[in-house]
Design a protein around this motif. Sequence first.
Motif, PDB file in Angstrom:
ATOM      1  N   UNK A 172       0.862  -1.174   0.000  1.00 11.06           N
ATOM      2  CA  UNK A 172       0.000   0.000   0.000  1.00 11.06           C
ATOM      3  C   UNK A 172       0.897   1.222   0.000  1.00 11.06           C
ATOM      4  N   UNK A 173       0.467   2.250  -0.659  1.00 11.23           N
ATOM      5  CA  UNK A 173       1.209   3.501  -0.632  1.00 11.23           C
ATOM      6  C   UNK A 173       0.945   4.167   0.709  1.00 11.23           C
ATOM      7  N   UNK A 174       2.016   4.568   1.370  1.00 13.62           N
ATOM      8  CA  UNK A 174       1.898   5.253   2.654  1.00 13.62           C
ATOM      9  C   UNK A 174       2.102   6.735   2.385  1.00 13.62           C
ATOM     10  N   UNK A 175       1.025   7.491   2.490  1.00 15.16           N
ATOM     11  CA  UNK A 175       1.126   8.928   2.239  1.00 15.16           C
ATOM     12  C   UNK A 175       0.135   9.664   3.121  1.00 15.16           C
ATOM     13  N   UNK A 176       0.431  10.902   3.357  1.00 16.10           N
ATOM     14  CA  UNK A 176      -0.432  11.725   4.196  1.00 16.10           C
ATOM     15  C   UNK A 176       0.170  11.882   5.576  1.00 16.10           C
ATOM     16  N   UNK A 177      -0.201  12.957   6.245  1.00 14.71           N
ATOM     17  CA  UNK A 177       0.374  13.233   7.568  1.00 14.71           C
ATOM     18  C   UNK A 177       0.019  12.150   8.583  1.00 14.71           C
ATOM     19  N   UNK A 178       1.023  11.680   9.280  1.00 16.10           N
ATOM     20  CA  UNK A 178       0.821  10.689  10.334  1.00 16.10           C
ATOM     21  C   UNK A 178       0.783   9.247   9.875  1.00 16.10           C
ATOM     22  N   UNK A 179       0.668   9.017   8.581  1.00 12.12           N
ATOM     23  CA  UNK A 179       0.543   7.639   8.090  1.00 12.12           C
ATOM     24  C   UNK A 179       1.814   6.823   8.326  1.00 12.12           C
ATOM     25  N   UNK A 180       2.962   7.408   8.042  1.00 11.92           N
ATOM     26  CA  UNK A 180       4.214   6.680   8.219  1.00 11.92           C
ATOM     27  C   UNK A 180       4.439   6.338   9.688  1.00 11.92           C
ATOM     28  N   UNK A 181       4.149   7.278  10.577  1.00 10.93           N
ATOM     29  CA  UNK A 181       4.297   7.017  12.008  1.00 10.93           C
ATOM     30  C   UNK A 181       3.342   5.907  12.453  1.00 10.93           C
ATOM     31  N   UNK A 182       2.134   5.900  11.915  1.00 16.99           N
ATOM     32  CA  UNK A 182       1.152   4.870  12.283  1.00 16.99           C
ATOM     33  C   UNK A 182       1.607   3.489  11.814  1.00 16.99           C
ATOM     34  N   UNK A 183       2.172   3.413  10.619  1.00 17.73           N
ATOM     35  CA  UNK A 183       2.682   2.134  10.113  1.00 17.73           C
ATOM     36  C   UNK A 183       3.865   1.671  10.953  1.00 17.73           C
ATOM     37  N   UNK A 184       4.753   2.596  11.294  1.00 23.71           N
ATOM     38  CA  UNK A 184       5.907   2.262  12.125  1.00 23.71           C
ATOM     39  C   UNK A 184       5.453   1.754  13.491  1.00 23.71           C
ATOM     40  N   UNK A 185       4.456   2.424  14.074  1.00 27.39           N
ATOM     41  CA  UNK A 185       3.921   1.984  15.379  1.00 27.39           C
ATOM     42  C   UNK A 185       3.320   0.584  15.265  1.00 27.39           C
ATOM     43  N   UNK A 186       2.613   0.323  14.183  1.00 25.51           N
ATOM     44  CA  UNK A 186       2.017  -0.997  13.964  1.00 25.51           C
ATOM     45  C   UNK A 186       3.104  -2.080  14.019  1.00 25.51           C
ATOM     46  N   UNK A 187       4.215  -1.848  13.299  1.00 28.17           N
ATOM     47  CA  UNK A 187       5.307  -2.819  13.300  1.00 28.17           C
ATOM     48  C   UNK A 187       5.964  -2.918  14.671  1.00 28.17           C
ATOM     49  N   UNK A 188       6.153  -1.780  15.322  1.00 25.61           N
ATOM     50  CA  UNK A 188       6.799  -1.784  16.635  1.00 25.61           C
ATOM     51  C   UNK A 188       5.982  -2.543  17.675  1.00 25.61           C
ATOM     52  N   UNK A 189       4.669  -2.487  17.561  1.00 24.33           N
ATOM     53  CA  UNK A 189       3.805  -3.123  18.567  1.00 24.33           C
ATOM     54  C   UNK A 189       3.483  -4.593  18.266  1.00 24.33           C
ATOM     55  N   UNK A 190       3.765  -5.073  17.073  1.00 24.64           N
ATOM     56  CA  UNK A 190       3.458  -6.463  16.731  1.00 24.64           C
ATOM     57  C   UNK A 190       4.058  -7.481  17.703  1.00 24.64           C
ATOM     58  N   UNK A 191       5.324  -7.365  18.115  1.00 23.40           N
ATOM     59  CA  UNK A 191       5.876  -8.345  19.068  1.00 23.40           C
ATOM     60  C   UNK A 191       5.142  -8.332  20.421  1.00 23.40           C
ATOM     61  N   UNK A 192       4.621  -7.171  20.811  1.00 19.49           N
ATOM     62  CA  UNK A 192       3.851  -7.088  22.057  1.00 19.49           C
ATOM     63  C   UNK A 192       2.498  -7.771  21.893  1.00 19.49           C
ATOM     64  N   UNK A 193       1.848  -7.510  20.777  1.00 22.42           N
ATOM     65  CA  UNK A 193       0.538  -8.127  20.517  1.00 22.42           C
ATOM     66  C   UNK A 193       0.652  -9.644  20.402  1.00 22.42           C
ATOM     67  N   UNK A 194       1.798 -10.110  19.941  1.00 23.53           N
ATOM     68  CA  UNK A 194       2.020 -11.552  19.813  1.00 23.53           C
ATOM     69  C   UNK A 194       2.448 -12.180  21.141  1.00 23.53           C
ATOM     70  N   UNK A 195       2.669 -11.352  22.159  1.00 21.56           N
ATOM     71  CA  UNK A 195       3.063 -11.869  23.467  1.00 21.56           C
ATOM     72  C   UNK A 195       4.532 -12.245  23.564  1.00 21.56           C
ATOM     73  N   UNK A 196       5.350 -11.755  22.646  1.00 19.08           N
ATOM     74  CA  UNK A 196       6.776 -12.087  22.646  1.00 19.08           C
ATOM     75  C   UNK A 196       7.528 -11.262  23.673  1.00 19.08           C
ATOM     76  N   UNK A 197       7.182  -9.978  23.766  1.00 22.40           N
ATOM     77  CA  UNK A 197       7.815  -9.068  24.724  1.00 22.40           C
ATOM     78  C   UNK A 197       6.738  -8.195  25.367  1.00 22.40           C
ATOM     79  N   UNK A 198       6.976  -7.724  26.600  1.00 21.96           N
ATOM     80  CA  UNK A 198       5.989  -6.866  27.239  1.00 21.96           C
ATOM     81  C   UNK A 198       6.032  -5.411  26.748  1.00 21.96           C
ATOM     82  N   UNK A 199       7.177  -5.003  26.215  1.00 25.72           N
ATOM     83  CA  UNK A 199       7.343  -3.625  25.761  1.00 25.72           C
ATOM     84  C   UNK A 199       8.098  -3.632  24.419  1.00 25.72           C
ATOM     85  N   UNK A 200       7.703  -2.783  23.476  1.00 25.87           N
ATOM     86  CA  UNK A 200       8.283  -2.869  22.129  1.00 25.87           C
ATOM     87  C   UNK A 200       9.791  -2.660  22.058  1.00 25.87           C
TER      88      UNK A 200
END
Length: 109
Positions: free
Chosen positions: A33-61
């Motif tokens: 997907x094209x990532x464009x617009x204000x805040x979109x890149x930060x939101x995608x980065x946060x999504x990736x950063x939080x995936x290990x927490x959501x998977x229960x691998x680590x308590x903090x990203x």
Amino acid sequence: AEGMHKLNGEYARRFNRRHVRKGHLFDDRYYSHVVEGPGCLAAVSRYFDLNPCRAGIVPSPELYPWGSCHMYFDPSRAVPWLDTSYVLGEFVGDRQRQRESYREFVLKG
């Protein structure tokens, strides 16, 4: 795209041969997907950063050693090939304030 093509092609053929399977190994898991617009890149980065927490691998990203979150939070842990300026540039202030804002943004997610 070239790396995913190799993964879906050569690796999948060997895996399927070894495990007596047929068909696509990752079937529709790779898309873009094209990532464009204000805040979109930060939101995608946060999504990736939080995936290990959501998977229960680590308590903090920042505890996930294969992620980049700790490099955004602490510049002393950054690697030279990772350019954090694009994501941090979506936050106002000097670089330190941007890091703090990104940390708050990720941890609120």
